[in-house]
Every structure is written in C-alpha cells, then in structure tokens.
Enzyme design. Structure first.
Site, PDB file in Angstrom:
ATOM      1  N   ALA A  36       0.742  -1.082  -0.002  1.00  0.00           N
ATOM      2  CA  ALA A  36      -0.108   0.052  -0.034  1.00  0.00           C
ATOM      3  C   ALA A  36       0.937   1.380  -0.147  1.00  0.00           C
ATOM      4  O   ALA A  36       0.634   2.183  -0.618  1.00  0.00           O
ATOM      5  CB  ALA A  36      -0.832  -0.083   1.314  1.00  0.00           C
ATOM      6  N   LYS A  66       3.755   1.423  -1.493  1.00  0.00           N
ATOM      7  CA  LYS A  66       4.181   1.789  -2.936  1.00  0.00           C
ATOM      8  C   LYS A  66       3.110   2.277  -3.757  1.00  0.00           C
ATOM      9  O   LYS A  66       3.693   3.033  -4.641  1.00  0.00           O
ATOM     10  CB  LYS A  66       5.094   0.450  -3.457  1.00  0.00           C
ATOM     11  N   ASP A 107      11.267  -2.909  -8.793  1.00  0.00           N
ATOM     12  CA  ASP A 107      11.901  -3.656  -7.984  1.00  0.00           C
ATOM     13  C   ASP A 107      12.847  -2.695  -7.438  1.00  0.00           C
ATOM     14  O   ASP A 107      13.636  -2.190  -8.331  1.00  0.00           O
ATOM     15  CB  ASP A 107      12.676  -4.771  -8.374  1.00  0.00           C
ATOM     16  N   TYR A 122      13.879   0.789   4.258  1.00  0.00           N
ATOM     17  CA  TYR A 122      15.174   1.325   4.848  1.00  0.00           C
ATOM     18  C   TYR A 122      15.144   2.670   4.891  1.00  0.00           C
ATOM     19  O   TYR A 122      16.196   3.264   5.255  1.00  0.00           O
ATOM     20  CB  TYR A 122      16.636   0.661   4.297  1.00  0.00           C
TER      21      TYR A 122
END
Length: 200
Positions: free
Chosen positions: A11, A13, A72, A157
């Site tokens: 979600a 992204k 990706d 991250y």
C-alpha cells in the site's frame, strides 16, 4: 481513461507511485494489484532489479489484458558488496518485515565507521503491455547509512539512509521532497515518456 495497474500489493508503494505518476501529469486510472485478487503473487526469480520488475509487470499485463507497471528496488550497501540488493525485502528471512530487515542490517553494520557506510537505493521501473511490449528505466539515490533510524515517513530502509547533501533521512523528508529525489521517483519519471507514447 486508460487503466494502468501498479503491480504491487504494498500500500505504501501504491501511494508513492500514484503521487509520482500524478505529478508527471499522466491522465491514467491507476489501480493497485489488490484490485485483482485473482492474480497470484509473482515469484521474484530474477537476479537483477530489472528482471524482477519485468516479471511482475508482464504477469499482471498477461493475466488482466491491461497495461501494468512494476518496480523492483532495494538498498545496496558498499561494504556488503551491494547487498542486500534484490534481497532487501526479505533480508531477515521473511518477505516484507521492514523492522526485522532494518534491525538485522544495523546489527551487521554496527562496527562500521561513518566513512565506510556509503550505500544507495536502486530502482528499476518496468512497463509491460498485454502484447508483450516492454520498457524499463532505472533510478538511484546515493547516501550514507545512519547508525540509528530517524523519521516516521516512508517505509523499508528509509529511516537509515541519509541522501547525499541532506541532513535528514528519507523517512524524515516530506513525501513531495522524497519523491523529487528518490530512486523510485527517478525511475518512474524516466519511464514517463514511454507511458505517454504507448498509452496515449
């Protein structure tokens, strides 16, 4: 309006991609993969970001007959030889456990000095059409890894990467600022001409 599938069930992204593509002025009906629960999750068997992005985009385009984009992306740490790289989302063993991935990476880098904590976020953005047409674009955001997380925005991250020239981590940047410099923003902006050409 032309529909475009954002081939992810993440979600965070989906929200980020909608903002990036919306800012590019593309008049598209953007839907996440959750709109197609019948399409199975795609195994990321590629050995590069581009291969994995294309696998996901093609799977959704074929299954639905609708153009799809996928990305990706991951964190590539200099002293780890580019790892976690394509394994970023499952670095701690279970896919998508952001906290476990972050904790493991920080533990692995605990005794690494600031001068050697260079890293970059990498992203490959792929567009696939039902007829097999494909395009790929890539982006990169260079920075330094903090010793402790900072900020509550973003995901993955983001709380430990401080972009070059910044005093804040990616997780401390407002979404518009982050999208302007992020690896994902760069990749999808580079893909935008292909979206315009192929989708109208």
């Amino acid at each position: 309006m032309q529909r475009l599938i954002l081939a992810t069930r993440n979600a965070h992204k989906v929200t980020e991609l909608r903002a990036i593509l919306g800012a590019a002025g593309l008049a598209l009906d953007l839907v996440g993969a959750d709109a197609y629960p019948e399409v199975p999750d795609v195994k990321e068997t590629g050995v590069t970001f581009a291969e994995n992005a294309l696998l996901k985009a093609h799977a959704f385009a074929r299954a639905t007959g609708t153009p799809a984009v996928a990305d990706d992306s991951g964190l590539c740490v200099d002293v780890l030889g580019g790892a976690p790289g394509i394994f970023s989302a499952r670095w701690a063993g279970r896919h998508g456990d952001d906290q476990a991935n972050l904790d493991l990476l920080l533990a692995q880098l605990a005794d690494i000095d600031d001068a050697h904590r260079g890293a970059h976020f990498a992203c490959a953005a792929a567009l696939a059409l039902p007829d097999g047409t494909e395009r790929v674009a890539e982006g990169r955001l260079r920075g330094t890894l903090r010793h402790t997380p900072a900020g509550t925005g973003g995901f993955g991250y983001d709380p430990i990467l401080q972009p070059d020239g910044e005093t804040r981590t990616c997780a401390e940047l407002p979404p518009t600022e982050k999208n302007a410099i992020s690896h994902r923003g760069q990749a999808f902006r580079a893909l935008t001409p292909a979206l315009r050409d192929l989708l109208g």
